[in-house]
Design an enzyme around this catalytic site. Structure first.
Site, PDB file in Angstrom:
ATOM      1  N   ARG A  67       0.629  -1.317  -0.035  1.00  9.83           N
ATOM      2  CA  ARG A  67      -0.083  -0.058   0.122  1.00  9.83           C
ATOM      3  C   ARG A  67       0.775   1.130  -0.149  1.00  9.83           C
ATOM      4  O   ARG A  67       0.506   2.366  -0.389  1.00  9.83           O
ATOM      5  CB  ARG A  67      -0.727  -0.073   1.329  1.00  9.83           C
ATOM      6  CG  ARG A  67      -2.049   1.059   1.477  1.00  9.83           C
ATOM      7  CD  ARG A  67      -2.704   0.692   2.538  1.00  9.83           C
ATOM      8  NE  ARG A  67      -3.777   2.070   2.622  1.00  9.83           N
ATOM      9  CZ  ARG A  67      -4.194   2.597   4.019  1.00  9.83           C
ATOM     10  NH1 ARG A  67      -3.629   2.043   4.949  1.00  9.83           N
ATOM     11  NH2 ARG A  67      -5.034   3.362   3.832  1.00  9.83           N
ATOM     12  N   HIS A  71       0.420   4.909  -1.866  1.00 11.31           N
ATOM     13  CA  HIS A  71       0.181   6.502  -1.005  1.00 11.31           C
ATOM     14  C   HIS A  71       1.311   7.406  -1.522  1.00 11.31           C
ATOM     15  O   HIS A  71       1.386   8.215  -1.465  1.00 11.31           O
ATOM     16  CB  HIS A  71       0.345   6.006   0.415  1.00 11.31           C
ATOM     17  CG  HIS A  71      -1.097   5.495   0.940  1.00 11.31           C
ATOM     18  ND1 HIS A  71      -1.437   6.059   2.023  1.00 11.31           N
ATOM     19  CD2 HIS A  71      -2.090   4.687   0.489  1.00 11.31           C
ATOM     20  CE1 HIS A  71      -2.638   5.553   2.341  1.00 11.31           C
ATOM     21  NE2 HIS A  71      -3.151   4.661   1.255  1.00 11.31           N
ATOM     22  N   ASN A  98      -2.931   7.876   6.448  1.00 13.53           N
ATOM     23  CA  ASN A  98      -1.710   6.948   6.636  1.00 13.53           C
ATOM     24  C   ASN A  98      -1.652   6.611   8.203  1.00 13.53           C
ATOM     25  O   ASN A  98      -0.632   5.943   8.322  1.00 13.53           O
ATOM     26  CB  ASN A  98      -0.320   8.137   6.520  1.00 13.53           C
ATOM     27  CG  ASN A  98      -0.162   8.268   4.892  1.00 13.53           C
ATOM     28  OD1 ASN A  98      -0.396   7.482   4.107  1.00 13.53           O
ATOM     29  ND2 ASN A  98       0.571   9.329   4.754  1.00 13.53           N
ATOM     30  N   HIS A 196      -5.999  -5.320  -2.994  1.00 13.37           N
ATOM     31  CA  HIS A 196      -6.974  -5.651  -1.631  1.00 13.37           C
ATOM     32  C   HIS A 196      -7.020  -7.154  -1.544  1.00 13.37           C
ATOM     33  O   HIS A 196      -7.893  -7.607  -0.951  1.00 13.37           O
ATOM     34  CB  HIS A 196      -8.342  -4.883  -1.895  1.00 13.37           C
ATOM     35  CG  HIS A 196      -8.014  -3.401  -1.669  1.00 13.37           C
ATOM     36  ND1 HIS A 196      -9.125  -2.575  -1.730  1.00 13.37           N
ATOM     37  CD2 HIS A 196      -7.040  -2.640  -1.228  1.00 13.37           C
ATOM     38  CE1 HIS A 196      -8.615  -1.243  -1.535  1.00 13.37           C
ATOM     39  NE2 HIS A 196      -7.279  -1.361  -1.262  1.00 13.37           N
ATOM     40  N   ASP A 257      -3.634 -13.474  -4.517  1.00 11.13           N
ATOM     41  CA  ASP A 257      -4.188 -14.037  -5.783  1.00 11.13           C
ATOM     42  C   ASP A 257      -5.413 -13.424  -6.463  1.00 11.13           C
ATOM     43  O   ASP A 257      -5.453 -12.237  -6.146  1.00 11.13           O
ATOM     44  CB  ASP A 257      -4.785 -15.456  -4.948  1.00 11.13           C
ATOM     45  CG  ASP A 257      -5.818 -15.305  -4.047  1.00 11.13           C
ATOM     46  OD1 ASP A 257      -6.539 -14.003  -4.086  1.00 11.13           O
ATOM     47  OD2 ASP A 257      -5.991 -16.097  -3.109  1.00 11.13           O
TER      48      ASP A 257
HETATM   49  C1  HEM Z   1      -8.921   2.694  -5.526  1.00 12.75           C
HETATM   50  C2  HEM Z   1      -8.788   3.373  -4.582  1.00 12.75           C
HETATM   51  C3  HEM Z   1      -8.278   2.771  -3.121  1.00 12.75           C
HETATM   52  C4  HEM Z   1      -8.892   2.894  -1.961  1.00 12.75           C
HETATM   53  C5  HEM Z   1     -10.131   3.936  -1.693  1.00 12.75           C
HETATM   54  C6  HEM Z   1      -8.309   2.347  -0.965  1.00 12.75           C
HETATM   55  C7  HEM Z   1      -8.586   2.297   0.368  1.00 12.75           C
HETATM   56  C8  HEM Z   1      -8.101   1.423   1.295  1.00 12.75           C
HETATM   57  C9  HEM Z   1      -8.342   1.598   2.730  1.00 12.75           C
HETATM   58  C10 HEM Z   1      -9.538   2.432   3.301  1.00 12.75           C
HETATM   59  C11 HEM Z   1      -7.631   0.388   3.170  1.00 12.75           C
HETATM   60  C12 HEM Z   1      -7.590   0.071   4.868  1.00 12.75           C
HETATM   61  C13 HEM Z   1      -6.862   0.905   5.736  1.00 12.75           C
HETATM   62  C14 HEM Z   1      -7.229   0.595   6.996  1.00 12.75           C
HETATM   63  O1  HEM Z   1      -8.294   0.886   7.463  1.00 12.75           O
HETATM   64  O2  HEM Z   1      -6.408   0.237   7.976  1.00 12.75           O
HETATM   65  C15 HEM Z   1      -6.823   0.017   2.249  1.00 12.75           C
HETATM   66  C16 HEM Z   1      -5.807  -0.990   2.385  1.00 12.75           C
HETATM   67  C17 HEM Z   1      -5.079  -1.366   1.347  1.00 12.75           C
HETATM   68  N1  HEM Z   1      -5.045  -1.052   0.417  1.00 12.75           N
HETATM   69 FE1  HEM Z   1      -6.091   0.190  -0.832  1.00 12.75          FE
HETATM   70  N2  HEM Z   1      -7.160   1.437  -1.657  1.00 12.75           N
HETATM   71  C18 HEM Z   1      -7.297   1.998  -2.905  1.00 12.75           C
HETATM   72  C19 HEM Z   1      -6.338   1.385  -3.888  1.00 12.75           C
HETATM   73  C20 HEM Z   1      -5.297   0.760  -3.534  1.00 12.75           C
HETATM   74  C21 HEM Z   1      -4.073   0.432  -4.596  1.00 12.75           C
HETATM   75  C22 HEM Z   1      -3.877   1.181  -5.733  1.00 12.75           C
HETATM   76  C23 HEM Z   1      -3.318  -0.240  -3.665  1.00 12.75           C
HETATM   77  C24 HEM Z   1      -1.679  -0.983  -4.068  1.00 12.75           C
HETATM   78  C25 HEM Z   1      -1.548  -0.934  -5.378  1.00 12.75           C
HETATM   79  C26 HEM Z   1      -3.696  -0.787  -2.477  1.00 12.75           C
HETATM   80  C27 HEM Z   1      -3.347  -1.516  -1.695  1.00 12.75           C
HETATM   81  C28 HEM Z   1      -3.796  -1.516  -0.272  1.00 12.75           C
HETATM   82  C29 HEM Z   1      -3.458  -2.694   0.554  1.00 12.75           C
HETATM   83  C30 HEM Z   1      -2.352  -3.841   0.215  1.00 12.75           C
HETATM   84  C31 HEM Z   1      -4.098  -2.779   1.806  1.00 12.75           C
HETATM   85  C32 HEM Z   1      -4.034  -3.388   3.181  1.00 12.75           C
HETATM   86  C33 HEM Z   1      -3.215  -2.669   3.978  1.00 12.75           C
HETATM   87  C34 HEM Z   1      -2.752  -3.418   5.366  1.00 12.75           C
HETATM   88  O3  HEM Z   1      -2.752  -4.590   5.173  1.00 12.75           O
HETATM   89  O4  HEM Z   1      -2.475  -2.828   6.334  1.00 12.75           O
HETATM   90  N3  HEM Z   1      -5.079  -0.122  -2.228  1.00 12.75           N
HETATM   91  N4  HEM Z   1      -7.025   0.794   0.972  1.00 12.75           N
HETATM   92  C1  LIG Z   2       2.810   5.947  11.247  1.00 12.41           C
HETATM   93  C2  LIG Z   2       2.222   7.367  11.523  1.00 12.41           C
HETATM   94  O1  LIG Z   2       3.040   8.251  11.216  1.00 12.41           O
HETATM   95  N1  LIG Z   2       1.036   7.534  11.862  1.00 12.41           N
HETATM   96  C3  LIG Z   2       0.654   8.694  11.823  1.00 12.41           C
HETATM   97  C4  LIG Z   2      -0.896   8.957  11.150  1.00 12.41           C
HETATM   98  O2  LIG Z   2      -1.305  10.055  11.464  1.00 12.41           O
HETATM   99  C5  LIG Z   2      -1.737  10.314  12.688  1.00 12.41           C
HETATM  100  C6  LIG Z   2      -2.514  11.658  12.761  1.00 12.41           C
HETATM  101  O3  LIG Z   2      -3.489  11.939  11.799  1.00 12.41           O
HETATM  102  C7  LIG Z   2      -0.605  10.488  13.441  1.00 12.41           C
HETATM  103  O4  LIG Z   2      -0.978  10.249  14.705  1.00 12.41           O
HETATM  104  C8  LIG Z   2      -0.097   8.977  13.233  1.00 12.41           C
HETATM  105  O5  LIG Z   2       1.336   9.049  14.238  1.00 12.41           O
END
Ligand code: HEM
Ligand SMILES: CC(=O)N[C@H]1CO[C@H](CO)[C@@H](O)[C@@H]1O
Ligand SMILES: *[C@@H]1O[C@H](CO)[C@@H](O)[C@H](O)[C@H]1NC(C)=O
Length: 330
Positions: A67, A71, A98, A196, A257
């Site tokens: 991710r 970002h 973030n 995802h 996958d």
């Molecule tokens: C299309 C628009 C996208 C939206 C709105 C979106 C939104 C999100 C959100 C809300 C999360 C969960 C964060 C959390 O609550 O911890 C997430 C997780 C994730 N996203 Fe996306 N995402 C998008 C596109 C992408 C893209 C382009 C990638 C990489 C190529 C990506 C890779 C990931 C991965 C791998 C996770 C899991 C993170 C973890 O395990 O901590 N996402 N995304």
């Molecule tokens: C890993 C990291 O820097 N997380 C920050 C994300 O943003 C919040 C505030 O919006 C910080 O409190 C976290 O430390």
């Protein structure tokens, strides 16, 4: 005689101009595959090795490390700005999207290994790009050739992250507009959303779909989500309960996958942005074509779209710098 000399000269000139274009794979952005081949031939192997070792002991870092590339690239381009620390907590990493980004110390570990081997050569922006590929390979996906040659930016602003990262509530039109602004297509959108297939999400990223959806009381939920899935998610993510984490692709969230598309096709995408892929003919047809497999086609597409994403707003040549420490400007 003079005219044949001129001819020869013309031919030489032609060769001098055209041959380099044929033999080097530099694209219009100044990136190329194997940028470090001469300056740090072991760079890619070293990065891969660190990621392999890391994920063997901490597999849950695969999600945030993949991710991170998204970002980084969507905010000021792929320039490593997501890694910069701000003493006053005003950098990209301090923005709400973030908050759950993790694994900065793994990027640092790769950087430290590379600095030992070839000091001052490999940029932090390129490390993020290489790591995203390595994560996919180590979690069961297919490899691709990563373009490198990015340089690191010096600016990282909280508001840039807020303005350029899509919230999970985005609908298809907002997603289309944002991806278009970044030079990415609808195909890139549906393919990259397939990321995802690994990782976790905190409840707060989607509880709006489970309770009081559009203000109609706690029993109302997002009608575009499978009601059985809503019920299962409500058990984990209670209305006022702890903000715990759930797998985005339950049961195979550590495996890269093609399964994501089956989830989306069954109205089991976790976010509104996942469900939105069914609201456009092109993205919907991609979901349909991959809902019962076709993994090889997805894997190939994913590499192509990651290369596209990796070209967003890059700094190359003499712009920016190569940071010595990824969290700090030189
Ligand atoms: C299309 C628009 C996208 C939206 C709105 C979106 C939104 C999100 C959100 C809300 C999360 C969960 C964060 C959390 O609550 O911890 C997430 C997780 C994730 N996203 Fe996306 N995402 C998008 C596109 C992408 C893209 C382009 C990638 C990489 C190529 C990506 C890779 C990931 C991965 C791998 C996770 C899991 C993170 C973890 O395990 O901590 N996402 N995304
Ligand atoms: C890993 C990291 O820097 N997380 C920050 C994300 O943003 C919040 C505030 O919006 C910080 O409190 C976290 O430390
Ligand atoms: C549901 O949402 C509406 C408007 O968004 C709000 O006024 C109301 O207080 C909410 N109800 C509950 C039970 O949270």
């Amino acid at each position: 005689m003079a005219s044949s000399n001129r001819m020869l000269l013309k031919q030489l000139l032609y060769l001098a101009l055209v041959m380099p274009m044929i033999f080097s794979s530099v694209n219009g952005n100044g990136l190329k595959v194997g940028f470090y081949q001469k300056s740090c031939p072991q760079a890619e192997a070293i990065a891969m090795n660190v990621i392999k070792e890391t994920l063997a002991v901490a597999p849950s870092l695969s999600g945030p490390l993949l991710r991170m590339f998204f970002h980084d690239c969507f905010v000021r381009g792929c320039d490593g700005s997501v890694l910069l620390d701000s003493p006053t907590k005003q950098a990209e990493k301090d923005a709400i999207p973030n908050q759950t980004l993790r694994g900065y110390e793994i990027i640092d570990r790769v950087k430290t290994a590379l600095e030992l081997h070839c000091p001052g050569v490999v940029s932090c922006a390129d490390i993020i790009a290489l790591v995203s590929r390595d994560v996919v390979v180590q979690t069961g996906g297919a490899s691709w050739e990563v373009e490198t040659g990015r340089r690191d930016g010096r600016v990282s602003l909280l508001n840039d992250a807020l303005n350029n990262l899509p919230p999970p509530t985005f609908n298809i039109n907002s997603l289309r507009k944002l991806f278009q602004q970044k030079g990415l297509s609808m195909k890139d959108l549906v393919v990259l959303s397939g990321a995802h297939t690994i990782g976790i999400s905190e409840c707060s990223s989607f509880t709006n779909r489970l309770y009081n959806f559009s203000g109609k009381g706690d029993n109302s939920f997002d009608p575009t989500m499978d009601p059985y899935y809503v019920a299962a998610l409500r058990k984990k993510c209670t209305k006022n309960g702890p903000n715990i984490f759930v797998e985005m692709d339950p049961g195979s969230s550590k495996k890269f996958d093609v399964h994501y598309y089956e989830l989306v096709s069954k109205n089991r995408g976790l976010f509104q942005s996942d469900a939105a892929l069914l609201d456009n003919a092109e993205t919907k047809s991609y979901v349909e074509a991959h809902k019962s497999g076709n993994q090889g086609s997805f894997f190939k597409d994913f590499g192509v779209s990651m290369v596209h994403m990796g070209r967003i707003g890059v700094l190359t040549g003499t712009s920016g710098e190569v940071r010595r420490v990824c969290s700090k400007n030189n």
